[in-house]
Design an enzyme around this catalytic site. Structure first.
Site, PDB file in Angstrom:
ATOM      1  N   ARG A 103       0.903  -1.079   0.197  1.00 36.46           N
ATOM      2  CA  ARG A 103      -0.013   0.001   0.082  1.00 36.46           C
ATOM      3  C   ARG A 103       0.872   1.323  -0.006  1.00 36.46           C
ATOM      4  NH1 ARG A 103      -3.691   1.925   4.778  1.00 36.46           N
ATOM      5  NH2 ARG A 103      -2.128   1.296   5.979  1.00 36.46           N
ATOM      6  N   ASP A 205       4.481  -4.200  11.645  1.00 38.62           N
ATOM      7  CA  ASP A 205       5.131  -3.520  12.512  1.00 38.62           C
ATOM      8  C   ASP A 205       5.227  -4.463  13.665  1.00 38.62           C
ATOM      9  OD1 ASP A 205       6.297  -2.266  10.523  1.00 38.62           O
ATOM     10  OD2 ASP A 205       5.454  -0.252  11.524  1.00 38.62           O
TER      11      ASP A 205
HETATM   12  N1  URA Z   1      -2.793  -1.924   8.382  1.00 39.41           N
HETATM   13  C1  URA Z   1      -2.489  -2.074   9.584  1.00 39.41           C
HETATM   14  O1  URA Z   1      -1.483  -2.847   9.843  1.00 39.41           O
HETATM   15  N2  URA Z   1      -3.053  -1.406  10.499  1.00 39.41           N
HETATM   16  C2  URA Z   1      -3.960  -0.591  10.299  1.00 39.41           C
HETATM   17  O2  URA Z   1      -4.625   0.056  11.227  1.00 39.41           O
HETATM   18  C3  URA Z   1      -4.432  -0.494   8.675  1.00 39.41           C
HETATM   19  C4  URA Z   1      -3.899  -1.148   7.818  1.00 39.41           C
END
Ligand code: URA
Length: 212
Positions: A103, A205
């Protein structure tokens, strides 16, 4: 599209610990695995089975086993990988494919950077693993990728989803596709940075730590 939000005290308990900012990665990974096993139990309720004859120590009888072709589990890289163990523990005969989508943090657009899937998915039950259904764009792209290879029976297992993300996915689907979303919680929505609220932060993360 069918949406199943799992209401279960064990799911809620694990989710609360998962959301907590202070939960360390090692605990987070373990909890994701446990949660996915609980979600997978519901998500596989309609998995195809075949009748088999067996002999117990007492008598001959019939039972069921998972039918061929085996279901295929598709973790979406990178955060979906953290869900794989929990799923394959429950369905060890499933095949595993991979799909890598990323993304753009500014435009929120999604692009494909890796895939390892059979060319033909006709008659295959597909189980997509992605912890966060946020805008829905990643799941739209993933599900459409599977549909373009012939899949018609797709179950997406998520930990969190948003109402707007679910709407985006539902509106993108053709009528003949059987798509189910199984999720531990449908949260309030997205903030202006594309994070789920209250959410749990960046799932990748939190699973694997931040790469500088
Ligand atoms: N991806 C994530 O890891 N956390 C979010 O809150 C939205 C997309």
């Amino acid at each position: 599209m069918e949406i199943l939000e799992i209401n279960h005290p064990l799911v809620d308990h694990k989710l609360t610990v998962l959301r907590d900012l202070h939960t360390p990665s090692a605990t987070f990974r373990l909890l994701v695995e446990e949660l996915v096993t609980l979600l997978a139990y519901e998500a596989t309720r309609d998995v195809h089975v075949k009748k088999v004859g067996i002999t117990t120590p007492v008598t001959a009888t019939t039972g069921v086993k998972i039918a061929d072709p085996a279901p295929i589990v598709v973790p979406i890289l990178r955060a979906g990988l953290g869900m794989l163990e929990g799923m394959t523990k429950l369905v060890p005969t499933a095949e595993v494919g991979f799909l890598g989508l990323q993304r753009d943090e500014e435009t929120l657009e999604v692009s494909t950077y890796a895939n390892r899937l059979p060319d033909v998915l006709t008659d295959r039950q597909c189980f997509v693993l992605d912890p966060m259904l946020a805008t829905g764009h990643t799941i739209v792209d993933s599900v459409h990728y599977l549909l373009s290879r012939g899949a018609r029976d797709v179950t997406v297992i998520c930990i969190l989803a948003t109402p707007e993300g679910l709407k985006t996915v539902a509106e993108s689907l053709p009528d003949d596709a059987h798509v189910r979303i199984v999720v531990a919680s449908i949260d309030e929505g997205l903030n202006d940075r594309g994070y789920i609220v209250p959410g749990l932060g960046d799932a990748g993360d939190r699973l694997y730590g931040v790469i500088d």
